[in-house]
Enzyme design. Structure first.
Site, PDB file in Angstrom:
ATOM      1  CG  ASP A 191      -2.270   1.346   1.453  1.00 27.05           C
ATOM      2  OD1 ASP A 191      -2.934   0.818   0.947  1.00 27.05           O
ATOM      3  OD2 ASP A 191      -1.425   2.460   1.554  1.00 27.05           O
ATOM      4  CD  GLU A 234      -4.036   3.428  -1.611  1.00 28.10           C
ATOM      5  OE1 GLU A 234      -4.277   2.836  -1.437  1.00 28.10           O
ATOM      6  OE2 GLU A 234      -3.049   3.529  -0.670  1.00 28.10           O
TER       7      GLU A 234
END
Ligand code: GH3
Ligand code: MG
Ligand code: MG
Ligand code: MG
Length: 312
Positions: A191, A234
């Protein structure tokens, strides 16, 4: 005078452009109650390099379809168990987004049944007997299109990585494979750190470019067997088969360092971005979701511990 288009060359160029190796032959499922006609088409198509399976009874369709996963189904229109029109409708209903090609062949059908077969979702109708070269061209053209579209659908548009659905399916398969062979399999959830700030400060287009760069880095930095995908916004996932936890940590650590070193251009100069990752080792009889949940917990630990780190 311009040179005439070399269609053979064009087809080859297209294959190169989409990165498709023609080692993997196209798959065609032939469904025809007439054993001899089915065998005739099968022979023509296998001699042209396609992989062919034949069903003389359409009721076996649903057993064969998922495993064989053909790019094209070649259907006879008139069969005692079910008409080609009904079979076409079933194929479309069970997977409405699948670009699988459906071609109908029939000698005796009347106009209205041909029309109906097209309305049910088949792509083309040809009267029997069909010229062998026409058969090969019709099947190969549809098959190539179906394969290109399937490949495009399996990918994420921004990064070109496998998308969420694809990578979970691959994880499921690789977990089963590693368990059968008693090999370790590790998974990393990745992440990007404070990515909202990147968007806020530099704009979403710059943010997009950061994600595309990370996608490229993951693709180029992975080992041959590894599968990487864009899990969501993301968030990325790396599946590392035949890899124990410590080795997986090293692989992801190496990726973390190269990502951190990448320079990104923003409106007020260069900046760098980092990611956090959590790594987990698959346990016997664990589900895909359970494994991902444990990698997520490790990722949460990496965030809490200050970000820009890989945790187990
Ligand atoms: P943390 O370090 O805790 O992960 O913070 P974060 O800011 O990265 O996490 P948060 O979940 O708050 O924000 C993620 C952001 O990612 C929000 C969302 O707008 C952005 N994002 C998701 N997908 C895309 C995309 O495709 N392009 C761009 N530019 N931004 C995206
Ligand atoms: Mg028939
Ligand atoms: Mg996130
Ligand atoms: Mg984030």
């Amino acid at each position: 005078i311009t040179k005439p288009l070399d269609f053979h060359l064009l087809a080859e160029t297209l294959d190169v452009l989409i990165g498709q190796d023609d080692d993997e032959p196209y798959r065609v499922l032939i469904i025809d109650d007439d054993v001899d006609l089915a065998e005739l088409s099968a022979t023509i198509l296998s001699q042209a390099g396609l992989r062919v399976e034949v069903l003389n009874d359409p009721s076996e369709l649903l057993q064969v379809l998922p495993d064989f996963n053909p790019e094209v189904v070649l259907l006879d229109l008139l069969m005692p168990q079910a008409s080609g029109t009904e079979v076409a409708a079933v194929i479309r209903q069970r997977a409405p987004r699948d670009p699988i090609g459906i071609i109908i062949l029939s000698g005796t059908a009347n106009l209205s049944s041909r029309v109906e077969s097209l309305l049910a979702g088949s792509d083309a109708y040809f009267p029997k007997p069909i010229d062998p070269d026409m058969l090969i061209a019709a099947v190969r053209g549809r098959a190539r299109r179906a394969r290109v579209q399937r490949m495009a659908m399996a990918r994420d548009g921004l990064t070109g990585l496998n998308n969420h659905a694809t990578v979970k399916m691959q994880l499921d398969e690789l977990m089963a494979l590693c368990e059968r062979n008693q090999r370790p399999l590790s998974v990393a959830m990745i992440d990007v750190d404070h990515f909202k700030q990147v968007n806020d400060r530099y704009g979403h287009l710059v943010g997009d470019r950061v994600l595309a760069n990370l996608g490229r880095l993951l693709r180029n930095g992975r080992r041959r067997m590894d599968v990487v995908g864009r899990y969501g916004g993301e968030e990325f996932i790396a599946v590392l088969p035949d890899t124990p936890l410590a080795a997986a940590q090293q692989v992801v650590e190496r990726l973390r360092l190269s990502f951190q070193r990448q320079r990104n251009r923003g409106r007020d100069g260069e900046f760098s971005v980092t990611f956090s990752a959590g790594v987990a080792l698959a346990r016997a009889d664990e589900s895909v979701d359970q494994l991902i949940a444990r990698a997520d917990q490790a990722l949460y630990g990496a965030k809490r511990g200050g970000r820009n780190r890989v945790e187990l």
